[in-house]
Design a protein around this motif. Structure first.
Motif, short mmCIF file in Angstrom:
data_model
loop_
_atom_site.label_atom_id
_atom_site.label_comp_id
_atom_site.label_asym_id
_atom_site.label_seq_id
_atom_site.Cartn_x
_atom_site.Cartn_y
_atom_site.Cartn_z
N THR A 150 -13.54 -23.75 -5.22
CA THR A 150 -13.81 -23.54 -3.80
C THR A 150 -14.92 -22.53 -3.56
O THR A 150 -15.30 -21.80 -4.48
N ILE A 151 -15.40 -22.53 -2.34
CA ILE A 151 -16.45 -21.58 -1.95
C ILE A 151 -15.80 -20.53 -1.07
O ILE A 151 -15.12 -20.85 -0.10
N VAL A 152 -15.98 -19.27 -1.42
CA VAL A 152 -15.26 -18.22 -0.71
C VAL A 152 -16.21 -17.27 0.01
O VAL A 152 -17.16 -16.77 -0.58
N PRO A 153 -15.97 -17.07 1.30
CA PRO A 153 -16.80 -16.13 2.06
C PRO A 153 -16.43 -14.70 1.72
O PRO A 153 -15.28 -14.43 1.38
N ASN A 154 -17.38 -13.82 1.77
CA ASN A 154 -17.12 -12.41 1.48
C ASN A 154 -16.63 -11.72 2.75
O ASN A 154 -17.39 -11.04 3.45
N THR A 155 -15.35 -11.86 3.02
CA THR A 155 -14.83 -11.35 4.29
C THR A 155 -14.92 -9.83 4.38
O THR A 155 -15.10 -9.29 5.47
N THR A 156 -14.80 -9.17 3.25
CA THR A 156 -14.89 -7.71 3.26
C THR A 156 -16.25 -7.26 3.78
O THR A 156 -16.35 -6.41 4.67
N GLU A 157 -17.29 -7.85 3.20
CA GLU A 157 -18.64 -7.48 3.60
C GLU A 157 -18.90 -7.87 5.06
O GLU A 157 -19.51 -7.11 5.82
N LEU A 158 -18.43 -9.03 5.44
CA LEU A 158 -18.59 -9.48 6.82
C LEU A 158 -17.94 -8.49 7.78
O LEU A 158 -18.56 -8.07 8.77
N SER A 159 -16.72 -8.13 7.48
CA SER A 159 -15.99 -7.20 8.34
C SER A 159 -16.73 -5.87 8.43
O SER A 159 -16.86 -5.29 9.51
N LYS A 160 -17.19 -5.39 7.30
CA LYS A 160 -17.91 -4.13 7.27
C LYS A 160 -19.09 -4.16 8.22
O LYS A 160 -19.28 -3.27 9.04
N ARG A 161 -19.88 -5.22 8.13
CA ARG A 161 -21.08 -5.29 8.95
C ARG A 161 -20.75 -5.43 10.43
O ARG A 161 -21.40 -4.85 11.28
N LEU A 162 -19.71 -6.21 10.70
CA LEU A 162 -19.34 -6.40 12.11
C LEU A 162 -18.89 -5.09 12.73
O LEU A 162 -19.35 -4.71 13.81
N VAL A 163 -18.01 -4.40 12.03
CA VAL A 163 -17.49 -3.14 12.57
C VAL A 163 -18.62 -2.11 12.65
O VAL A 163 -18.73 -1.37 13.63
#
Lengths: 333, 333
Positions: B276-289
């Motif tokens: 599967t292809i997995v999004p980097n949710t940690t990095e996404l969250s970091k940038r959003l916040v």
DNA sequence: CCAATATGCTTAAACGATTAACCAGATCGC
DNA sequence: GCGATCTGGTTAATCGTTTAAGCATATTGG
């Protein structure tokens, strides 16, 4: 025309209309004594300038934030989304917002999450407890949505009854030899589900309980010894059982029936689609929010924990037991 | 001993210590001019009586609630939990709480959810947009976590690049004939994923795109025409493909490879486990916040949308293309 | 016709924390 | 020795809303 002044508060509206802030507040809240004409005047003006009361101001004065906290052991737990949706919808109806907190799977995390929520000023807290941990004494009402086997329980899905109807459904299909699958023998929810299954099977059918934290039983082997039905405590386990069985050439449901739990989205994505036991999250959410709402307003405190029955959804993964003897060994080559 | 007086505020501490509330506030916040001895006195006393500042009082005065809103199109969407967990963890680190709202899948719902959150006094909002709907003008900073193809995007997982690496991984395994599976041709996320796949395959391999809102393609039939690899836009679709194929006697990955998307919990529960292809949710969250935090403090407004690359996890559902001609028809009995 | 009551609004005091402005006493520079 | 600066606090105003209390004016009962 600088029509949109930044500040839209009662003071501004009062000044513009030449009346006092108290009257504005009373007119908007429908309290006190205000003439119908002034009410109309104020509400239309408020509408016009896009006024809405400041949450902070109101919270400070009334001591209520109209926000409930929701503590979950692990957001990524697949059961969470449906539950959260139910709670959010119900809270919304009652004028509450939902502040979420993840207890990160530990009791310390749970306590710290509860403290954090209190500090943020929530009016009440819904906790999905981790390992039935006892609640700390809190300064706000707290509802524990656990399981019948948990002593701290406030409102819960009846996992025991869920286990029972799962077992009964397969008994009705003629099955008499069961494998009961769990993957966490410390989980009270799983223990309750298994207990319900055992209660329904006791004295009627043969069964074996198998906890599989890591090693998965050989289903072909089990089937050879007569097992025709597998009751699991989660759709994920059911999925694993179904795919493992089919890979080994064991047809589901013709040769082996599998029952899941929770009705996750995957239950209808997999082939065969999974028969499963589904909790009534809507009803659960209703009772939880209602309980908290009552406790917050100090109306009535419901003393005894209440249970919400689960229901069953029969899909493709379960079927009648094969007509030929279930003990027959099949094509040995 | 009535040690625990209900009211624990700065006024009480000030009175007990014989000093002014201003000094208490300054001591606790480290502002103003307070002697070290008094600071120690106040903090220890605050600790002792279990004092914490009132969220409402502080919010009213400072104009900040330290709460962020999170608007999701549908909480039950399986992608939500991991994302919510990342955002919650990151927000927590930055001292923010998360207020969730469900837009119930409609643009009207989304707008009303945003309005509600603003009225509840959130400092900023993270929106997972529904169908790339344009944001209303809002009075608080708003971050749209969408997809590269969305014009309103602020920060996004690079779904196009995700599609590309999915395709390239199977190209590397020797596959040259693909089936691309989506189930919602209106979803920009799915369109971007498919686009990425097509970009990587163009000119190198054969492929066919298939949108399956309801009817699922006959995989055995497709395989007979040469297809050896299936690229899907979600783990649920991949699950369906895998189980449907195996049921029809098409071995995965020996005869057909299947790639999922998102790395849902089911990916490791099913057999074969899903690549599967997995999004980097940690990095996404970091940038959003981080983006919201900056916007709230009016420090810097990052102008251009930023993309976060996805990564690939190879498990059992993908394998090298069969050595014998993929066009060979297999065991016609 | 006058006291009692109702009506419609205003004044003012909270709620709890923050912060600008001020002030007394100590210290310092020259 | 005296004005300037520093230190360690205090006073008071403010955020926006709610609500008890007060105060005219109008209405009613007897």
């Amino acid at each position: 025309m600088k029509n949109q002044k930044q500040i839209k508060n009662q003071k501004q509206i009062a000044r513009e209309l030449g009346i006092s802030v108290a009257t504005v507040s009373n007119a908007l809240r429908g309290k006190g004594r205000v003439s119908a004409s002034v009410i109309k005047l104020v509400t239309s003006r408020a509408e016009q300038v896009g006024y809405f009361p400041s949450a902070a101001g109101r919270a400070l004065k009334t001591g209520r934030s109209n926000i409930l906290g929701l503590v979950v052991p692990d957001i990524t737990n697949a059961v969470f989304p449906k539950f959260a949706q139910g709670v959010e919808a119900e809270a919304d109806k009652c004028g509450y917002g939902i502040l979420i907190a993840d207890s990160r799977g530990t009791q310390a995390g749970q306590n710290s999450a509860i403290r954090q929520l209190i500090q943020r000023g929530v009016d009440g807290i819904i906790v999905l407890p981790q390992r039935c941990t006892a609640p700390e004494v809190t300064s706000v009402p707290c509802a524990f949505a656990s399981t019948p086997g948990d002593i701290n329980n406030t409102v819960a899905a009846n996992h025991i009854q869920g286990g029972q109807i799962a077992a009964r459904a397969l008994l009705d299909l003629g099955h008499r030899n069961f494998l009961l699958l769990g993957n966490d023998s410390e989980s009270q929810v799983q223990k309750d589900r298994i207990q319900g299954m055992m209660e329904a099977l006791e004295g009627i059918a043969q069964f074996e309980v198998c906890w599989t934290p890591d090693v998965f039983p050989d289903l072909v082997e089990k089937n050879k010894t007569g097992v025709t039905a597998i009751l699991t405590v989660s759709d994920l386990l059911a999925l694993r059982a179904v795919t493992q069985a089919e890979r080994a050439g064991l047809k589901c449901p013709q040769e082996i029936s599998v029952m899941g739990f929770d009705d996750l989205p995957l239950a209808t994505a997999v082939r065969p689609t999974l028969s499963t036991i589904v909790p009534n999250t809507t009803e659960l959410s209703k009772r939880l929010v209602a309980y908290l709402s009552a406790a917050i307003h100090r109306d009535v405190i419901l003393p005894k924990p209440s249970l919400v029955d689960m229901s069953i959804i029969l899909r493709e993964s379960t079927g009648p037991v094969a007509t030929h003897s279930p003990h027959s060994t099949r094509r040995l080559k």
